[in-house]
Motif scaffolding. Structure first.
Motif, mmCIF file in Angstrom:
data_model
loop_
_atom_site.group_PDB
_atom_site.id
_atom_site.type_symbol
_atom_site.label_atom_id
_atom_site.label_comp_id
_atom_site.label_asym_id
_atom_site.label_seq_id
_atom_site.Cartn_x
_atom_site.Cartn_y
_atom_site.Cartn_z
ATOM 1 N N HIS A 12 0.869 -1.185 0.000
ATOM 2 C CA HIS A 12 0.000 0.000 0.000
ATOM 3 C C HIS A 12 0.912 1.244 0.000
ATOM 4 O O HIS A 12 2.114 1.130 0.211
ATOM 5 C CB HIS A 12 -0.874 -0.039 1.258
ATOM 6 C CG HIS A 12 -1.953 1.000 1.287
ATOM 7 N ND1 HIS A 12 -3.127 0.855 0.585
ATOM 8 C CD2 HIS A 12 -2.042 2.187 1.909
ATOM 9 C CE1 HIS A 12 -3.878 1.922 0.787
ATOM 10 N NE2 HIS A 12 -3.240 2.745 1.583
ATOM 11 N N GLY A 83 2.524 2.392 -5.166
ATOM 12 C CA GLY A 83 1.509 1.865 -4.243
ATOM 13 C C GLY A 83 0.143 2.493 -4.434
ATOM 14 O O GLY A 83 -0.850 2.015 -3.908
ATOM 15 N N HIS A 84 0.062 3.601 -5.194
ATOM 16 C CA HIS A 84 -1.214 4.307 -5.316
ATOM 17 C C HIS A 84 -2.123 3.600 -6.316
ATOM 18 O O HIS A 84 -1.672 3.089 -7.327
ATOM 19 C CB HIS A 84 -0.952 5.749 -5.775
ATOM 20 C CG HIS A 84 -2.100 6.668 -5.491
ATOM 21 N ND1 HIS A 84 -3.226 6.672 -6.267
ATOM 22 C CD2 HIS A 84 -2.307 7.597 -4.532
ATOM 23 C CE1 HIS A 84 -4.078 7.575 -5.777
ATOM 24 N NE2 HIS A 84 -3.528 8.143 -4.729
ATOM 25 N N VAL A 85 -3.424 3.624 -6.034
ATOM 26 C CA VAL A 85 -4.401 2.927 -6.880
ATOM 27 C C VAL A 85 -4.367 3.433 -8.335
ATOM 28 O O VAL A 85 -4.616 2.678 -9.269
ATOM 29 C CB VAL A 85 -5.827 3.046 -6.264
ATOM 30 C CG1 VAL A 85 -6.309 4.473 -6.268
ATOM 31 C CG2 VAL A 85 -6.818 2.167 -6.999
ATOM 32 N N SER A 88 -1.922 1.340 -10.674
ATOM 33 C CA SER A 88 -1.967 -0.120 -10.545
ATOM 34 C C SER A 88 -1.571 -0.811 -11.851
ATOM 35 O O SER A 88 -1.166 -1.961 -11.855
ATOM 36 C CB SER A 88 -3.351 -0.571 -10.100
ATOM 37 O OG SER A 88 -4.316 -0.067 -10.989
ATOM 38 N N GLN A 114 -5.044 -1.320 -0.641
ATOM 39 C CA GLN A 114 -4.177 -1.565 -1.787
ATOM 40 C C GLN A 114 -3.292 -2.791 -1.563
ATOM 41 O O GLN A 114 -2.873 -3.438 -2.517
ATOM 42 C CB GLN A 114 -3.325 -0.310 -2.035
ATOM 43 C CG GLN A 114 -2.828 -0.106 -3.434
ATOM 44 C CD GLN A 114 -3.914 -0.121 -4.488
ATOM 45 O OE1 GLN A 114 -5.032 0.287 -4.223
ATOM 46 N NE2 GLN A 114 -3.608 -0.612 -5.657
ATOM 47 N N THR A 115 -3.034 -3.127 -0.283
ATOM 48 C CA THR A 115 -2.284 -4.357 0.028
ATOM 49 C C THR A 115 -3.042 -5.547 -0.541
ATOM 50 O O THR A 115 -2.478 -6.415 -1.207
ATOM 51 C CB THR A 115 -2.173 -4.545 1.576
ATOM 52 O OG1 THR A 115 -1.870 -3.307 2.181
ATOM 53 C CG2 THR A 115 -1.136 -5.575 1.938
ATOM 54 N N SER A 117 -5.488 -5.547 -2.813
ATOM 55 C CA SER A 117 -5.667 -5.474 -4.265
ATOM 56 C C SER A 117 -4.405 -5.939 -4.998
ATOM 57 O O SER A 117 -4.473 -6.727 -5.934
ATOM 58 C CB SER A 117 -6.026 -4.033 -4.608
ATOM 59 O OG SER A 117 -5.577 -3.697 -5.855
ATOM 60 N N ASN A 118 -3.225 -5.454 -4.549
ATOM 61 C CA ASN A 118 -1.966 -5.853 -5.191
ATOM 62 C C ASN A 118 -1.671 -7.335 -4.965
ATOM 63 O O ASN A 118 -1.121 -8.004 -5.836
ATOM 64 C CB ASN A 118 -0.795 -5.017 -4.664
ATOM 65 C CG ASN A 118 -0.805 -3.614 -5.241
ATOM 66 O OD1 ASN A 118 -1.402 -3.374 -6.274
ATOM 67 N ND2 ASN A 118 -0.161 -2.686 -4.569
ATOM 68 N N SER A 470 -8.444 3.573 3.857
ATOM 69 C CA SER A 470 -7.763 3.323 2.586
ATOM 70 C C SER A 470 -8.801 2.837 1.583
ATOM 71 O O SER A 470 -9.767 2.171 1.951
ATOM 72 C CB SER A 470 -6.656 2.296 2.772
ATOM 73 O OG SER A 470 -7.189 1.081 3.231
ATOM 74 N N ASP A 472 -9.760 1.208 -2.354
ATOM 75 C CA ASP A 472 -9.380 0.519 -3.590
ATOM 76 C C ASP A 472 -10.671 0.287 -4.369
ATOM 77 O O ASP A 472 -11.711 0.041 -3.767
ATOM 78 C CB ASP A 472 -8.698 -0.807 -3.272
ATOM 79 C CG ASP A 472 -8.287 -1.515 -4.548
ATOM 80 O OD1 ASP A 472 -7.718 -0.841 -5.415
ATOM 81 O OD2 ASP A 472 -8.560 -2.711 -4.691
#
Length: 598
Positions: A12, A83-85, A88, A114-115, A117-118, A470, A472
């Motif tokens: 994130h 790390g930013h949406v 991605s 974001q953790t 999502s990634n 946060s 996403d």
């Protein structure tokens, strides 16, 4: 190939990816102590000023490990990701070129949107995940609690999590050992025909386009005749090499490795990220790369001087090489002349592109009001995409308008649930799910119209949650909505660059506030300016910018009133004539006023 490891770092925002990358470079002595600086891989001024990573950066490290009493050398190819949406897409490209990923989680913040999502992105590509708990030296670190969150998320054992502090260098040797031990060596046949995937490129004004690639099968030699599969163009491999801190030329790059290629390509359009490089005499198949990017936000970018249109086109082509998620096509506007309609992944992405055009290419540009892509169904049954207000069909030809909806995951502290739900309801959202991750952390899932979140949603969310929440999101589908085109008129002339497509319920409030804002921003002229907001032919709001006027009565001291009236009538006629031919100058701030209505 058994001694090569390709991996990326995902996390994130602000969980310490770039700092961890710095420590890994130090530990493997890839860089001299005197050249060392913080955020070493973030080489753009913009990245350093804002403290964020915008681009994925690839670098090769050599790592020595003791095995059976002997020193064994490993080649580690690291890609540090944003790390930013909004970036991605950079992450997805980095993941496509790797076999493993280090998942960094901040011990003080815990798992954030974001953790997750990634992580899902990495798992889709079957990457091996190495969980690292960073910032364990902070007084607020919740090591036990966050370790439990990570084990639940990945399904690993607690012993698999590496405790580290990138700032103090704790746990860095363990991370390197885990990379060698856990991440599989790349698979591939060095004797097969060449298959290499382009995952990034950059424009160099002296040497043309530099292409970064990952070899899956075969090998590439200096001087080979190579072919780009999608574009069908052939080039000579003038220089190939690996990406150390500076480029390091080599004679051959084999399967499983990452490198760069310079072949004097001058035309930016000839390089497509995701394309496959193969040899002319032994062609291989195309690698199934990653899918094309889907822009979320559309805005017009116009040169301030109309004569700079071609220069702007060249700058956009060069920028697109380095930022593959930027999509653009030419368009014209009555108010601004020739320019481009650009697709961005979000508002931060749009801001960064504008800044990079100004800094790296010296272009001063005007950006119009951002909008999303709507889906219009006409009365004759045909369907049309509308990504700018000027493309909107007249109401009498329209059957319905559908707008894009997204599913948003918001992770926040339980104290702020009320405020977050209220904000999402205000933005026409529907709550779909609510899950308590721990006693005081909750994950909320909403369905929201994309148009409502592109402007200031993220800023407001951070304000309500005091920086804890946060976000996403990912697109789901199009749904029917009551959208109208809101026109802004100055002295009865529509200004297409200020029009917007808004929901009917919000149109009156939006129009009124926009007229008030423009009244402040438009400089006073020698004639009165009427600022109006209209839906179709119906005026819904109006403000007037008063005229500046000369005091024509200054020379009348005393005397008859009729003489004064005659002078005033004469001035009135002049003002009327002036208004018909007068042109209203609209400052740059006015075009961005819509973004700052709150």
């Amino acid at each position: 190939m058994n001694h090569i490891r390709n991996f990326c770092i995902i996390a994130h925002i602000d969980h310490g990816k770039s700092t961890l990358a710095d420590r890994l470079l130090e530990q493997t002595s890839t860089i001299d102590a005197r050249e060392m600086q913080n955020q070493l891989l973030d080489n753009m001024d913009l990245e350093r000023e804002r403290g964020i990573t915008i681009k994925s950066h690839a670098i090769q490290m050599n790592y020595m490990q003791q095995e059976d009493g002997k020193n064994q050398e490993y080649i580690l190819n690291l890609i540090d990701t944003p790390g930013h949406v909004d970036f991605s897409y950079e992450v997805s490209r980095a993941i496509a070129a790797c076999e493993g990923a280090i998942l960094v989680v901040d011990a003080a913040q815990g798992v954030q949107a974001q953790t997750i999502s990634n992580l899902y992105l990495a798992l889709e590509h079957d990457l091996t995940i190495i969980p690292v708990l960073n910032k364990i030296d902070l007084p607020g670190a919740m090591i036990e609690e966050v370790s439990e969150q990570v084990t639940e998320l990945i399904g690993c054992n607690k012993e698999d999590i590496i405790l580290a502090s990138a700032k103090d260098g704790l746990g860095i040797p363990e991370v390197l050992q885990a990379v060698v031990a856990r991440i599989p060596a790349p698979k591939g046949d060095p004797e097969a025909p060449l298959q290499a995937m382009i995952f990034d490129s950059v424009y160099n004004s002296f040497r043309g386009v530099e292409v970064y690639f990952r070899v899956f099968n075969g090998k590439i030699n200096k001087g080979d005749k190579v072919k780009f599969v999608n574009t069908g163009k052939t080039y000579g491999a003038d220089e190939i090499g690996v990406l150390k801190f500076k480029q390091d030329p080599r004679q051959t790059i084999g399967a499983g490795n990452v490198g760069y290629l310079i072949s004097g390509i001058k035309v930016a359009k000839e390089v497509k990220v995701g394309d496959t490089i193969t040899q002319v005499d032994r062609p291989g198949k195309a690698v199934s790369g990653f899918e094309n990017v889907k822009p979320m936000v559309f805005a017009g970018i116009y040169p301030v001087e109309t004569s700079e249109f071609e220069e702007l086109r060249n700058s956009m082509e060069k920028l697109q090489l380095n930022d593959a998620s930027l999509v653009w096509e030419p368009e014209t506007s009555a108010a601004l002349g020739f320019g481009f309609r650009c697709g961005f992944l979000g508002m931060l992405h749009m801001e960064i592109v504008q800044e990079r055009l100004e800094r790296e290419f010296g272009m001063t540009v005007i950006t119009t009001v951002p909008s999303v892509r709507f889906h219009a169904v006409l009365t004759d049954g045909t369907e049309k995409y509308v990504s700018a207000p000027s493309e909107m069909p007249e109401p009498n030809y329209l059957t319905r308008i559908e707008e894009p909806f997204i599913r948003a995951q918001i992770i926040t502290k339980s104290d702020y649930i009320g405020g977050v739900i209220e904000l999402c309801m205000e933005k026409r959202g529907l709550i779909k799910n609510q899950v308590f991750l721990t006693q005081d952390r909750v994950e909320l899932t909403f369905e929201l119209p994309l148009a409502e979140i592109v402007f200031d949603f993220f800023d407001k969310l951070k304000t309500i949650s005091r920086g804890y929440a946060s976000l996403d999101y990912y697109p789901i589908d199009y749904q029917q909505s009551n959208m109208v085109k809101l026109d802004i008129m100055l002295n009865g002339d529509k200004v297409d660059a200020l029009s917007a497509i808004v929901h009917r319920d919000k149109a009156y409030d939006w129009g009124k506030r926009l007229c008030e804002k423009l009244k402040e921003l438009i400089p006073r002229q020698m004639f009165e300016i009427a600022v109006q907001a209209a839906i179709g032919s119906k005026i819904i709001a109006r403000e007037s910018v008063k005229a500046m006027r000369k005091n024509v009565l200054a020379k009348c001291y005393g005397g008859d009133i009729s003489r004064k009236r005659k002078l005033l009538e004469k001035q009135k006629k002049g003002k009327k004539r002036m208004r018909q031919v007068g042109n209203v100058e609209i400052p740059q701030e006015a075009f961005m006023a819509v973004l700052k209505l709150d």
